[in-house]
Write an enzyme that holds these catalytic residues in place. Structure first.
Site, mmCIF file in Angstrom:
data_model
loop_
_atom_site.group_PDB
_atom_site.id
_atom_site.type_symbol
_atom_site.label_atom_id
_atom_site.label_comp_id
_atom_site.label_asym_id
_atom_site.label_seq_id
_atom_site.Cartn_x
_atom_site.Cartn_y
_atom_site.Cartn_z
ATOM 1 N N LYS A 116 -33.385 34.065 42.640
ATOM 2 C CA LYS A 116 -34.029 33.892 41.322
ATOM 3 C C LYS A 116 -33.712 35.160 40.523
ATOM 4 O O LYS A 116 -34.353 36.202 40.707
ATOM 5 C CB LYS A 116 -35.541 33.725 41.517
ATOM 6 C CG LYS A 116 -36.247 32.876 40.490
ATOM 7 C CD LYS A 116 -36.194 33.396 39.077
ATOM 8 C CE LYS A 116 -37.194 34.490 38.797
ATOM 9 N NZ LYS A 116 -36.957 35.147 37.484
ATOM 10 N N GLU B 199 -39.280 46.288 46.767
ATOM 11 C CA GLU B 199 -38.695 47.506 46.177
ATOM 12 C C GLU B 199 -39.284 47.621 44.782
ATOM 13 O O GLU B 199 -38.935 46.844 43.895
ATOM 14 C CB GLU B 199 -37.171 47.371 46.072
ATOM 15 C CG GLU B 199 -36.466 47.227 47.396
ATOM 16 C CD GLU B 199 -36.389 48.522 48.178
ATOM 17 O OE1 GLU B 199 -36.715 49.588 47.624
ATOM 18 O OE2 GLU B 199 -36.018 48.458 49.360
ATOM 19 N N CYS C 75 -34.273 52.375 38.902
ATOM 20 C CA CYS C 75 -35.515 52.594 39.661
ATOM 21 C C CYS C 75 -35.591 54.033 40.141
ATOM 22 O O CYS C 75 -36.670 54.607 40.235
ATOM 23 C CB CYS C 75 -35.599 51.630 40.829
ATOM 24 S SG CYS C 75 -34.122 51.642 41.823
ATOM 25 N N GLU D 253 -44.414 55.158 35.449
ATOM 26 C CA GLU D 253 -42.981 54.928 35.284
ATOM 27 C C GLU D 253 -42.678 54.776 33.788
ATOM 28 O O GLU D 253 -43.386 54.067 33.070
ATOM 29 C CB GLU D 253 -42.574 53.658 36.032
ATOM 30 C CG GLU D 253 -41.080 53.459 36.072
ATOM 31 C CD GLU D 253 -40.674 52.231 36.896
ATOM 32 O OE1 GLU D 253 -41.203 51.138 36.645
ATOM 33 O OE2 GLU D 253 -39.813 52.387 37.784
HETATM 34 P P1 NAD Z 1 -40.330 42.533 36.782
HETATM 35 O O1 NAD Z 1 -41.307 42.801 37.860
HETATM 36 O O2 NAD Z 1 -40.835 42.212 35.439
HETATM 37 O O3 NAD Z 1 -39.372 41.326 37.186
HETATM 38 C C1 NAD Z 1 -38.612 41.335 38.368
HETATM 39 C C2 NAD Z 1 -38.354 39.909 38.802
HETATM 40 O O4 NAD Z 1 -39.588 39.316 39.187
HETATM 41 C C3 NAD Z 1 -37.769 39.009 37.711
HETATM 42 O O5 NAD Z 1 -36.808 38.133 38.295
HETATM 43 C C4 NAD Z 1 -38.989 38.221 37.239
HETATM 44 O O6 NAD Z 1 -38.681 36.971 36.684
HETATM 45 C C5 NAD Z 1 -39.744 38.059 38.543
HETATM 46 N N1 NAD Z 1 -41.178 37.785 38.376
HETATM 47 C C6 NAD Z 1 -41.982 38.173 37.356
HETATM 48 N N2 NAD Z 1 -43.236 37.701 37.543
HETATM 49 C C7 NAD Z 1 -43.219 37.031 38.720
HETATM 50 C C8 NAD Z 1 -44.201 36.312 39.467
HETATM 51 N N3 NAD Z 1 -45.466 36.176 39.022
HETATM 52 N N4 NAD Z 1 -43.850 35.748 40.646
HETATM 53 C C9 NAD Z 1 -42.583 35.859 41.103
HETATM 54 N N5 NAD Z 1 -41.603 36.494 40.424
HETATM 55 C C10 NAD Z 1 -41.914 37.088 39.260
HETATM 56 O O7 NAD Z 1 -39.357 43.799 36.756
HETATM 57 P P2 NAD Z 1 -38.166 44.091 35.731
HETATM 58 O O8 NAD Z 1 -38.739 44.528 34.437
HETATM 59 O O9 NAD Z 1 -37.192 42.973 35.757
HETATM 60 O O10 NAD Z 1 -37.459 45.338 36.447
HETATM 61 C C11 NAD Z 1 -37.841 46.657 36.214
HETATM 62 C C12 NAD Z 1 -38.677 47.164 37.364
HETATM 63 O O11 NAD Z 1 -37.943 47.032 38.578
HETATM 64 C C13 NAD Z 1 -39.000 48.627 37.246
HETATM 65 O O12 NAD Z 1 -40.339 48.843 37.565
HETATM 66 C C14 NAD Z 1 -38.106 49.285 38.295
HETATM 67 O O13 NAD Z 1 -38.568 50.492 38.810
HETATM 68 C C15 NAD Z 1 -38.041 48.230 39.325
HETATM 69 N N6 NAD Z 1 -36.851 48.425 40.151
HETATM 70 C C16 NAD Z 1 -37.014 48.882 41.419
HETATM 71 C C17 NAD Z 1 -35.900 49.109 42.220
HETATM 72 C C18 NAD Z 1 -36.051 49.590 43.636
HETATM 73 O O14 NAD Z 1 -35.107 49.473 44.389
HETATM 74 N N7 NAD Z 1 -37.185 50.110 44.030
HETATM 75 C C19 NAD Z 1 -34.635 48.863 41.720
HETATM 76 C C20 NAD Z 1 -34.511 48.403 40.398
HETATM 77 C C21 NAD Z 1 -35.643 48.169 39.631
#
Ligand code: NAD
Length: 489
Positions: free
Chosen positions: A172, A245, A279, A378
Site C-alpha cells: 500500500k 519504522e 526519517c 519531528e
Molecule cells: P504517514 O504516517 O502519514 O503515512 C504513511 C503511510 O501510512 C501512508 O501509506 C498512509 O496512507 C498510511 N496510513 C495513514 N493512515 C493510516 C491508517 N489509519 N491505517 C493504515 N495506514 C495508514 O507518514 P508520511 O507522512 O507518509 O511519512 C512521513 C513520516 O514517515 C515521518 O514521520 C517520517 O519520520 C517517517 N519515516 C520514517 C522512516 C523510518 O525508517 N523510521 C523512514 C521514512 C519516513
C-alpha cells in the site's frame, strides 16, 4: 504511465469508482489520478497473496534468488523513467531519485543472495536419541505500508526480505506518491501472479483494512508516529506481528576537533537532503562552543547559497516540500521558536521568487533550546537549529534528551569520544564521520519512540520469518519424569 491497481497480476480500477489526485509539488498541478482503493480491493489482494503463498514458499531457493535478481535488473533498466516519475510526484531532485533507484536495486540484489543462503540450525539435544532443529519459515501474507519520502527504497527494504523469506506481499503506497510504485507492476510481472500485489488508496480506506485482515500475518510499516500508534492499537486484538519504522529527531554532534571543511557540508547535507524530509534527517545540531562561531557562519553561508527549484531542473539543489501541510508544520515550528527568542540567520520563510509549489528556504536557527517544539518534535523540513555545548558529556546528554532514537551523527577523530558516543547515545544507527550512509548488510531502525524491529541485514530478514523448534526422539520411550504413569507402570 500505470494508473491502475495491480492485483493477482491483473490491472484493475478498483471497486469504489473514486480516485486520488496526484499532484506535482513543484507546481501544485495535477499529474494523474489513481484509484482510491477500499476494503474490497484489499480483500481481493489478500485473496491473491494467500493463494500464491503455498507455491512461493516451496519454490527452491535458487529459483527465488534468480527471480529477485531479475527484479533488480529490471529496476536498474528503468532507473531514469522511475526517477523522473518520482521527482514529478514527490518533488525530490532527480539526482537523489536516481540514487534511490540504485539503492533499491542493491537491496533486491542483497536479499536475492540471502535467499540462496537461508538456513536454520541444528542445536544440541538433551539425549543422544534426539534431533533438535531450529527451523525458520515464512509467515504468509505480509502487508507493507509505505510513506512518500522514499517510496521505492522503503518498499524495497520490506518487499525484498519478505519475498526472500518466502512470504507473499500486498503493497500500500502513500496516496501522495503512488505512481512510481504502480510502475513496479512491470518490474514484478515475471513473478507468479499474486506473489506481489499493489493497492493504492488512503490510509483509513486501504491501509486499515490491510492491518485488520486476519490473513495478513505481518504489517511492515514506515510512517509517522501518530499512524504507527494507531496501527499498533488496531492490530492489538489480533496480536499481529508489527514492524514499525517511525519518526525521528536525529542529533548531530560536532566535536571541537572536527574538520569544518567536511563538517559544514556534511551537516548541511544531513539536514537538507530531500528538503529535510528524511526519517534520519539531522534535526538538532550540537557544536562545541570553541568552534561554534566559525561553524555557524559557514553553514549559514552554505545554506544561503543553495538553489531552490523544481527537482527536474538540473540546477536545483533543494526541491519543494511534498505538500502544504508538511510545509505548514515547519512554518509553525519556526514561527514559535522565533517568538520564544530564536534567531534565523538565513531562511525562515517561503522564497519570494516562487509563488507556486511547496517551497521553503533552508533555515539556520540559533538561540534555540530544548523547551522549543523545534528541538523536541519531528520537523521534517529544511531547518537546521543549532545549540552549542561545553563538554562532550553535555552533548551526549542533549542528544539523548528526546523521545526518539532513530539515528545520531558525530564528527570527530577522537577515539575516546567515539567510544562514549556509541556506548551512550540511544539510537538505532550511529554514524561517525559519514552521515546517513545506509548499508544493506547493516540493520536499520529506531529505539524509543522511533519504532520497533529492524530493516536490512540479517535482522531485516528475521522480521519476516517465524521460528519453529523441532524436537524429535527417535526412540520415543516412556520417560521417568512422567510420574503418574511410571507409578502406575
Ligand atoms: P504517514 O504516517 O502519514 O503515512 C504513511 C503511510 O501510512 C501512508 O501509506 C498512509 O496512507 C498510511 N496510513 C495513514 N493512515 C493510516 C491508517 N489509519 N491505517 C493504515 N495506514 C495508514 O507518514 P508520511 O507522512 O507518509 O511519512 C512521513 C513520516 O514517515 C515521518 O514521520 C517520517 O519520520 C517517517 N519515516 C520514517 C522512516 C523510518 O525508517 N523510521 C523512514 C521514512 C519516513
Amino acid at each position: 504511465m500505470r494508473t491502475q491497481m495491480w492485483i493477482n497480476g491483473v490491472f484493475t480500477p478498483g471497486t469504489s469508482g473514486n480516485s486520488i489526485d496526484v499532484l506535482d509539488p513543484a507546481t501544485e498541478e495535477l499529474i494523474e489520478r489513481v484509484p482510491a482503493g477500499n476494503a474490497a480491493d484489499v480483500t481481493a489482494a489478500v485473496d491473491a497473496a494467500s493463494a500464491a503463498f503455498a507455491a512461493w514458499r516451496r519454490m527452491p531457493a535458487g529459483e527465488r534468488t534468480d527471480l529477485l535478481h531479475e527484479v533488480a535488473r529490471k529496476l536498474t533498466e528503468k532507473t531514469e523513467e522511475l526517477a523522473v516519475l518520482l521527482t514529478r510526484e514527490g518533488g525530490k531532485p532527480l539526482v537523489e531519485n536516481r540514487d534511490e533507484m540504485s539503492w533499491s536495486a542493491a537491496c533486491f540484489r542483497y536479499y536475492a543472495e540471502i535467499s540462496r543462503n537461508i538456513r536454520g540450525r541444528v542445536i544440541p539435544s538433551v539425549e543422544s536419541s534426539q534431533l533438535n532443529l531450529v527451523l525458520k519459515e515464512p509467515y504468509g501474507v505480509v502487508g507493507t505500508i509505505v510513506p512518500w519520502n522514499y517510496p521505492i527504497l522503503l518498499m524495497a527494504w520490506k518487499v525484498a526480505p519478505a519475498l526472500a523469506a518466502g512470504n507473499t506481499v500486498v503493497i500500500k503506497p502513500s496516496e501522495m506518491t503512488p505512481l512510481s510504485t504502480l510502475a513496479f507492476a512491470d518490474i514484478f510481472d515475471h513473478l507468479p501472479p499474486g506473489v506481489v500485489n499493489i493497492v493504492t488508496g488512503y490510509g483509513r480506506e486501504a491501509g486499515e483494512p490491510l492491518v485488520l485482515d486476519p490473513r495478513v500475518r505481518v504489517i511492515a510499516f514506515t510512517g509517522s508516529l501518530e499512524t504507527g500508534r494507531h496501527i499498533a492499537r488496531i492490530a492489538a486484538d489480533q496480536i499481529k506481528k508489527l514492524h514499525l519504522e517511525l519518526g525521528g529527531k536525529d542529533a548531530f554532534i560536532v566535536a571541537e576537533d572536527a574538520d569544518l571543511d567536511v563538517a559544514v557540508p556534511g551537516v548541511a547535507w544531513a539536514a537538507l537532503l530531500n528538503t529535510g524530509q528524511v526519517c534520519t534527517s539531522t534535526e538538532r545540531v550540537y557544536v562545541q562552543e570553541s568552534i561554534a562561531p566559525a561553524f555557524i557562519e559557514r553553514i549559514t553561508d552554505y545554506a544561503r547559497g543553495l538553489r531552490l527549484g523544481p527537482g527536474l531542473d538540473p540546477d536545483t539543489d533543494v526541491g519543494p516540500m511534498v505538500g502544504a501541510t508538511y510545509r505548514a508544520k515547519v512554518e509553525s515550528q519556526v514561527a514559535e521558536a522565533l517568538a520564544q527568542g530564536a534567531r534565523a540567520l538565513t531562511g525562515g520563510r517561503r522564497p519570494a521568487s516562487r509563488q507556486r509549489g511547496y517551497f521553503y528556504e533552508p533555515t539556520v536557527l540559533v538561540n534555540v533550546d530544548h523547551s522549543m517544539r523545534i528541538m523536541r518534535e519531528e520537523t521534517f523540513g529544511p531547518a537546521i537549529p543549532i545549540m552549542t555545548y561545553r563538554t562532550f558529556d553535555e552533548a551526549v546528554r542533549l542528544a539523548n534528551d528526546s523521545p526518539f532514537g532513530l539515528g545520531a551523527n558525530l564528527y570527530t577523530n577522537d577515539a575516546r569520544r567515539v567510544k562514549q558516543f556509541y556506548e551512550e547515545v540511544q539510537a538505532g544507527t550511529l554514524w561517525v564521520n559519514d552521515p546517513l550512509t545506509d548499508n544493506d548488510a547493516g540493520p536499520f531502525g529506531g529505539m524509543k519512540m522511533s519504532g520497533m524491529g529492524r530493516e536490512l541485514g540479517e535482522e531485516g530478514l528475521d522480521e519476516f520469518r517465524e521460528t519453529k523448534h523441532l524436537h524429535w526422539d527417535f526412540e520415543g520411550g516412556v520417560k521417568p519424569w512422567w510420574y503418574p504413569y511410571t507409578r502406575q507402570g
